[in-house]
Design an enzyme around this catalytic site. Sequence first.
Site, PDB file in Angstrom:
ATOM      1  CB  CYS A  10       7.611  -5.395  11.341  1.00  0.00           C
ATOM      2  SG  CYS A  10       6.323  -6.622  11.694  1.00  0.00           S
ATOM      3  NE  ARG A  70       9.784  -5.128  20.025  1.00  0.00           N
ATOM      4  CZ  ARG A  70       8.946  -4.757  19.068  1.00  0.00           C
ATOM      5  NH1 ARG A  70       8.623  -5.588  18.079  1.00  0.00           N
ATOM      6  NH2 ARG A  70       8.435  -3.526  19.035  1.00  0.00           N
ATOM      7  CG  HIS A 127       7.732   2.020  17.565  1.00  0.00           C
ATOM      8  ND1 HIS A 127       8.791   1.455  18.252  1.00  0.00           N
ATOM      9  CD2 HIS A 127       7.689   1.386  16.368  1.00  0.00           C
ATOM     10  CE1 HIS A 127       9.347   0.525  17.511  1.00  0.00           C
ATOM     11  NE2 HIS A 127       8.697   0.460  16.347  1.00  0.00           N
ATOM     12  CG  HIS A 150       9.907   1.420  11.717  1.00  0.00           C
ATOM     13  ND1 HIS A 150      10.701   0.303  11.647  1.00  0.00           N
ATOM     14  CD2 HIS A 150       9.098   1.229  12.794  1.00  0.00           C
ATOM     15  CE1 HIS A 150      10.384  -0.537  12.613  1.00  0.00           C
ATOM     16  NE2 HIS A 150       9.403   0.010  13.330  1.00  0.00           N
TER      17      HIS A 150
END
Length: 316
Positions: free
Chosen positions: A242, A17, A209, A211
């Site tokens: 994103c 995803r 989550h 990055h």
Amino acid sequence: MPFTFNSDVQLRDVTLRDGLQLTGGLLSVERKVEILRSLLKLGVTDIELGSMARPDMVPPLANTLEVAEQLTDEELKHCWIWVATPRHVEKAAAAGLRNFQYCFSASDSHNKANIGRDTETSLSALPEAVAYTKAVGGEIQLCIATSFTCPFEGIISEQRIIDIANDPRTEGTSDIVICDTLGQAVPEQVRSLITRVREETPARRIVYHGHDTWGLGVANTLAAVQAGATLVDGALGGLGGCPYAPGASGNTSTEDILFALRPQWLTPEIFGELVSLGDDLLAELAEPNRSKAAQGTRSKASAFEWTFANRETTVS
């Protein structure tokens, strides 16, 4: 006393995803199913298999429901799907999915760019999404993007996240996902927010989550675990980002997180297979492999059991 690792923390791999959102290459249904099954076989317990985002907006995720339809009920138990509306939940449930990640941004600006509505509208629709989820016996996560910074509004206050988490309309969500969407947080910020979520909001499993945009992906993940997160997200080779968050780069690497956490199921041999899986996928997509741990396995320091000087011939 020998060093011990926290074996209670689980990793969710989000390659299929978040990892694929910015890629130019497209993966077939068959290839995605192959990757998913390889991850499950190696020991990964949770997988984000795709998204209900509009296919024309995020083409690499257009075949998500087709992937779900190829999976067994047992495999689907391990899979999560990104959703943003009650209708998304309804459609995903019809394809057999039962684990939903209902996502919206703490900042209105990013939510409008990413989902096309303000945060209040997304929050107001959550009870209906929860009702659909309960009707099919599923689980739904409250996922708060831009929990630390927004590309348009800057720093997000901790209280903003606490207020969302305490909003009565979030009742019925099983987990709360705290997202460092831009990878701009530092460990003390992560530790502080996760601690407050644990102490000041309804009891839910806490998911982190992160990055790795500024090189602190693993450090932030470990800070989240120390503060109470028990599920953390990563993507093979640090793939991802994103499309509606300028400045965002890849996810924290699955390989790096697992090397740091060292769950009981992870052996050097399994780790080598995981690295090979990431290498092959990144090469297929013509994307750079950002995993430091994957690079580390190529070391000639053969006395360290996690290195694989001859990995191509010794690991299947």
